[in-house]
Motif scaffolding. Structure first.
Motif, PDB file in Angstrom:
ATOM      1  N   ALA A   1       0.840  -1.202   0.000  1.00 34.39           N
ATOM      2  CA  ALA A   1       0.000   0.000   0.000  1.00 34.39           C
ATOM      3  C   ALA A   1       0.876   1.253   0.000  1.00 34.39           C
ATOM      4  CB  ALA A   1      -0.928  -0.010   1.212  1.00 34.39           C
ATOM      5  N   ALA A   2       1.932   1.238   0.809  1.00 32.90           N
ATOM      6  CA  ALA A   2       2.841   2.387   0.861  1.00 32.90           C
ATOM      7  C   ALA A   2       3.591   2.550  -0.456  1.00 32.90           C
ATOM      8  CB  ALA A   2       3.818   2.222   2.019  1.00 32.90           C
ATOM      9  N   LEU A   3       4.002   1.455  -1.068  1.00 32.95           N
ATOM     10  CA  LEU A   3       4.710   1.525  -2.351  1.00 32.95           C
ATOM     11  C   LEU A   3       3.826   2.099  -3.445  1.00 32.95           C
ATOM     12  CD1 LEU A   3       6.622  -1.874  -2.211  1.00 32.95           C
ATOM     13  CD2 LEU A   3       7.684   0.401  -2.350  1.00 32.95           C
ATOM     14  N   ALA A   4       2.551   1.736  -3.431  1.00 29.33           N
ATOM     15  CA  ALA A   4       1.622   2.283  -4.417  1.00 29.33           C
ATOM     16  C   ALA A   4       1.526   3.800  -4.291  1.00 29.33           C
ATOM     17  CB  ALA A   4       0.236   1.654  -4.239  1.00 29.33           C
ATOM     18  N   GLU A   5       1.422   4.279  -3.042  1.00 31.52           N
ATOM     19  CA  GLU A   5       1.311   5.720  -2.818  1.00 31.52           C
ATOM     20  C   GLU A   5       2.628   6.429  -3.139  1.00 31.52           C
ATOM     21  OE1 GLU A   5      -1.564   7.187  -2.202  1.00 31.52           O
ATOM     22  OE2 GLU A   5      -2.516   5.216  -2.214  1.00 31.52           O
ATOM     23  N   LEU A   6       3.744   5.763  -2.890  1.00 29.42           N
ATOM     24  CA  LEU A   6       5.049   6.336  -3.214  1.00 29.42           C
ATOM     25  C   LEU A   6       5.249   6.426  -4.725  1.00 29.42           C
ATOM     26  CD1 LEU A   6       7.947   7.218  -2.383  1.00 29.42           C
ATOM     27  CD2 LEU A   6       8.547   4.782  -2.344  1.00 29.42           C
TER      28      LEU A   6
ATOM     29  N   LEU B   1      -6.351   1.355   7.395  1.00 26.39           N
ATOM     30  CA  LEU B   1      -7.409   0.980   8.324  1.00 26.39           C
ATOM     31  C   LEU B   1      -8.233  -0.142   7.708  1.00 26.39           C
ATOM     32  CD1 LEU B   1      -8.551   4.561   9.410  1.00 26.39           C
ATOM     33  CD2 LEU B   1      -6.812   3.097  10.459  1.00 26.39           C
ATOM     34  N   GLY B   2      -7.949  -1.348   8.147  1.00 21.64           N
ATOM     35  CA  GLY B   2      -8.691  -2.516   7.690  1.00 21.64           C
ATOM     36  C   GLY B   2      -9.300  -3.202   8.889  1.00 21.64           C
ATOM     37  N   THR B   3      -9.266  -4.533   8.888  1.00 23.04           N
ATOM     38  CA  THR B   3      -9.707  -5.265  10.078  1.00 23.04           C
ATOM     39  C   THR B   3      -8.873  -4.857  11.282  1.00 23.04           C
ATOM     40  OG1 THR B   3     -10.332  -7.117   8.675  1.00 23.04           O
ATOM     41  CG2 THR B   3     -10.128  -7.556  11.017  1.00 23.04           C
ATOM     42  N   GLY B   4      -7.574  -4.684  11.053  1.00 25.23           N
ATOM     43  CA  GLY B   4      -6.661  -4.122  12.040  1.00 25.23           C
ATOM     44  C   GLY B   4      -6.070  -2.846  11.470  1.00 25.23           C
ATOM     45  N   VAL B   5      -4.809  -2.568  11.816  1.00 20.50           N
ATOM     46  CA  VAL B   5      -4.118  -1.384  11.290  1.00 20.50           C
ATOM     47  C   VAL B   5      -2.799  -1.825  10.683  1.00 20.50           C
ATOM     48  CG1 VAL B   5      -3.174   0.894  11.796  1.00 20.50           C
ATOM     49  CG2 VAL B   5      -5.168   0.080  13.057  1.00 20.50           C
TER      50      VAL B   5
ATOM     51  N   ILE C   1      -3.820   8.209   5.023  1.00 25.46           N
ATOM     52  CA  ILE C   1      -4.794   7.258   5.555  1.00 25.46           C
ATOM     53  C   ILE C   1      -5.387   6.446   4.415  1.00 25.46           C
ATOM     54  CG2 ILE C   1      -6.864   6.973   6.938  1.00 25.46           C
ATOM     55  CD1 ILE C   1      -4.549   8.308   8.436  1.00 25.46           C
ATOM     56  N   GLY C   2      -5.282   5.120   4.525  1.00 28.83           N
ATOM     57  CA  GLY C   2      -5.800   4.231   3.491  1.00 28.83           C
ATOM     58  C   GLY C   2      -6.767   3.214   4.055  1.00 28.83           C
ATOM     59  N   GLY C   3      -7.100   2.236   3.249  1.00 31.23           N
ATOM     60  CA  GLY C   3      -8.111   1.252   3.610  1.00 31.23           C
ATOM     61  C   GLY C   3      -9.458   1.645   3.042  1.00 31.23           C
TER      62      GLY C   3
ATOM     63  N   PHE D   1      -5.164   5.389  -3.695  1.00 31.98           N
ATOM     64  CA  PHE D   1      -5.595   4.157  -4.356  1.00 31.98           C
ATOM     65  C   PHE D   1      -6.534   3.272  -3.537  1.00 31.98           C
ATOM     66  CE2 PHE D   1      -1.526   5.130  -6.540  1.00 31.98           C
ATOM     67  CZ  PHE D   1      -2.063   5.353  -7.798  1.00 31.98           C
ATOM     68  N   ARG D   2      -6.500   3.371  -2.242  1.00 29.38           N
ATOM     69  CA  ARG D   2      -7.421   2.647  -1.378  1.00 29.38           C
ATOM     70  C   ARG D   2      -7.470   1.148  -1.718  1.00 29.38           C
ATOM     71  NH1 ARG D   2      -9.600   7.801  -1.830  1.00 29.38           N
ATOM     72  NH2 ARG D   2     -11.136   7.401  -3.444  1.00 29.38           N
ATOM     73  N   ASN D   3      -8.589   0.628  -2.227  1.00 30.09           N
ATOM     74  CA  ASN D   3      -8.744  -0.824  -2.390  1.00 30.09           C
ATOM     75  C   ASN D   3      -7.829  -1.434  -3.458  1.00 30.09           C
ATOM     76  OD1 ASN D   3     -10.653  -1.175  -0.366  1.00 30.09           O
ATOM     77  ND2 ASN D   3     -12.365  -0.719  -1.720  1.00 30.09           N
ATOM     78  N   ASP D   4      -7.288  -0.611  -4.349  1.00 29.65           N
ATOM     79  CA  ASP D   4      -6.371  -1.123  -5.372  1.00 29.65           C
ATOM     80  C   ASP D   4      -4.906  -0.957  -4.972  1.00 29.65           C
ATOM     81  OD1 ASP D   4      -8.287  -2.032  -7.183  1.00 29.65           O
ATOM     82  OD2 ASP D   4      -8.463  -0.079  -8.163  1.00 29.65           O
ATOM     83  N   ALA D   5      -4.653  -0.372  -3.801  1.00 29.10           N
ATOM     84  CA  ALA D   5      -3.277  -0.030  -3.417  1.00 29.10           C
ATOM     85  C   ALA D   5      -2.375  -1.257  -3.351  1.00 29.10           C
ATOM     86  CB  ALA D   5      -3.275   0.700  -2.076  1.00 29.10           C
ATOM     87  N   ASN D   6      -2.864  -2.341  -2.770  1.00 25.35           N
ATOM     88  CA  ASN D   6      -2.015  -3.525  -2.621  1.00 25.35           C
ATOM     89  C   ASN D   6      -1.641  -4.120  -3.969  1.00 25.35           C
ATOM     90  OD1 ASN D   6      -2.427  -3.088   0.069  1.00 25.35           O
ATOM     91  ND2 ASN D   6      -3.558  -4.956   0.470  1.00 25.35           N
ATOM     92  N   LEU D   7      -2.582  -4.114  -4.903  1.00 24.40           N
ATOM     93  CA  LEU D   7      -2.292  -4.614  -6.248  1.00 24.40           C
ATOM     94  C   LEU D   7      -1.231  -3.756  -6.922  1.00 24.40           C
ATOM     95  CD1 LEU D   7      -5.965  -5.341  -7.393  1.00 24.40           C
ATOM     96  CD2 LEU D   7      -4.215  -7.068  -6.949  1.00 24.40           C
ATOM     97  N   ILE D   8      -1.384  -2.448  -6.818  1.00 21.04           N
ATOM     98  CA  ILE D   8      -0.448  -1.527  -7.472  1.00 21.04           C
ATOM     99  C   ILE D   8       0.937  -1.633  -6.838  1.00 21.04           C
ATOM    100  CG2 ILE D   8       0.055   0.921  -7.860  1.00 21.04           C
ATOM    101  CD1 ILE D   8      -3.050   1.285  -8.067  1.00 21.04           C
ATOM    102  N   GLY D   9       0.986  -1.724  -5.513  1.00 21.93           N
ATOM    103  CA  GLY D   9       2.276  -1.865  -4.835  1.00 21.93           C
ATOM    104  C   GLY D   9       2.966  -3.181  -5.139  1.00 21.93           C
ATOM    105  N   ALA D  10       2.181  -4.247  -5.276  1.00 20.99           N
ATOM    106  CA  ALA D  10       2.753  -5.542  -5.650  1.00 20.99           C
ATOM    107  C   ALA D  10       3.352  -5.483  -7.049  1.00 20.99           C
ATOM    108  CB  ALA D  10       1.690  -6.627  -5.567  1.00 20.99           C
TER     109      ALA D  10
END
Length: 299
Positions: free
Chosen positions: A108-113, A129-133, A240-242, A279-288
């Motif tokens: 998520a951080a890599l996507a935003e970077l 902010l998901g199920t946890g943090v 802030i994401g999630g 990117f919110r819900n797509d952040a993990n895909l973009i960072g990967a």
């Protein structure tokens, strides 16, 4: 070039066929197996079989403490069958192609970077902010992982010095979506299983006084932890994401409580610069995908 990109979560494996220009050609999802690693690998293998003739490789975001360079999972988060596994090697036995892995918060951080809210900054923090943090720390335009690859695992931060071993007193329990839903259910006298985040924010956006009080309390606790991160890391920006970060009223209340807490200081301390992730819900895909592309370029 096309890439198969996976965002592995505790309940679902989201996948996408993507290009390096962030084009989403196809999207889908499968239920995450909870029983064993064999079914986990086979589920990913089934997705791979559908796209194997059209991709350069597989880019994966997943939970856990990971050594992404070695492709090793020290832990698998809630997917405990991935603990102490050479995940990349095991996956490549089923999917003979290039495979990269990275922790979901760091993705998520890599996507935003790369293309998002941290693009113009050298140092920043992403709070998911998901199920946890979850989260990720950026220093000098690079992800900071720490000696044990544990940096950014914000859920485990204690919020109560008198009982630090109780998971209910960890930040993940206080600022995850479950905490918000649980508090809303209690104040509205509704069974928690009959409430979700969408309904909570429907109440909030309709100016329900009880829910606005819950949201104010929730975001004040979050603001305190944002200040803690500011004290420790002194970043230029905290994003802030999630999924719930798409709610304007959430960001509004976070900003309000950051201002409130900052004004309570008698000394001159920097006020955190809080923004919303792009990117919110797509952040993990973009960072990967970013992890895969940059790893490929380094070789």
């Amino acid at each position: 070039m096309k890439y198969l990109v996976l965002d592995i979560g505790g309940s679902a494996i989201k996948y996408a066929l993507m290009t390096e220009k962030l084009e989403f050609i196809e999207k889908g999802k499968k239920k995450t197996p909870r029983d064993n690693i064999e079914n986990f690998i086979e589920t990913i293998g089934g997705i791979y079989d559908e796209y194997k003739d059209h991709i350069e490789g597989i880019a994966i975001s997943m939970p856990g403490v990971l050594d992404s360079e070695k492709g090793y999972a020290y832990t698998g988060g809630s997917l405990t069958y991935n603990n102490k596994k050479e995940i990349v090697k095991i996956l490549q036995e089923r999917c003979p192609t290039k495979v990269t892995i990275e922790n979901d918060g760091k993705c998520a951080a890599l996507a935003e970077l790369w293309k998002g809210s941290l693009k113009e900054y050298d140092d920043g923090v992403v709070i998911v902010l998901g199920t946890g943090v979850g989260g990720g720390i950026v220093r000098d335009k690079k992800i900071y992982k720490g000696k044990n690859f544990f940096a950014g695992e914000f859920s485990f931060i204690a919020t109560n010095i008198n009982d630090t071993q109780d998971p209910e007193n960890w930040w993940g329990s206080k600022s995850g979506s479950k905490a918000l839903i649980g508090a809303a259910a209690k104040v509205k006298n509704i069974p928690i299983e009959d409430l979700d985040g969408y309904k909570v924010f429907e109440y909030a956006n309709n100016n329900d006084a009880d829910i606005l009080k819950v949201l104010d309390d929730f975001t004040f606790k979050l603001a305190i932890q944002i200040f803690n991160l500011q004290c420790i890391l002194d970043p230029e920006v905290l994003a802030i994401g999630g999924g719930i970060s798409s709610q304007d009223i959430l960001i509004e209340y976070i900003q309000k409580n950051v201002d409130k807490y900052h004004k309570s200081f008698k000394l001159d301390v920097p006020k955190p610069n809080v923004v919303r992730c792009k990117f919110r819900n797509d952040a993990n895909l973009i960072g990967a995908l970013y992890t895969f592309i940059t790893r490929d370029l380094r070789k």
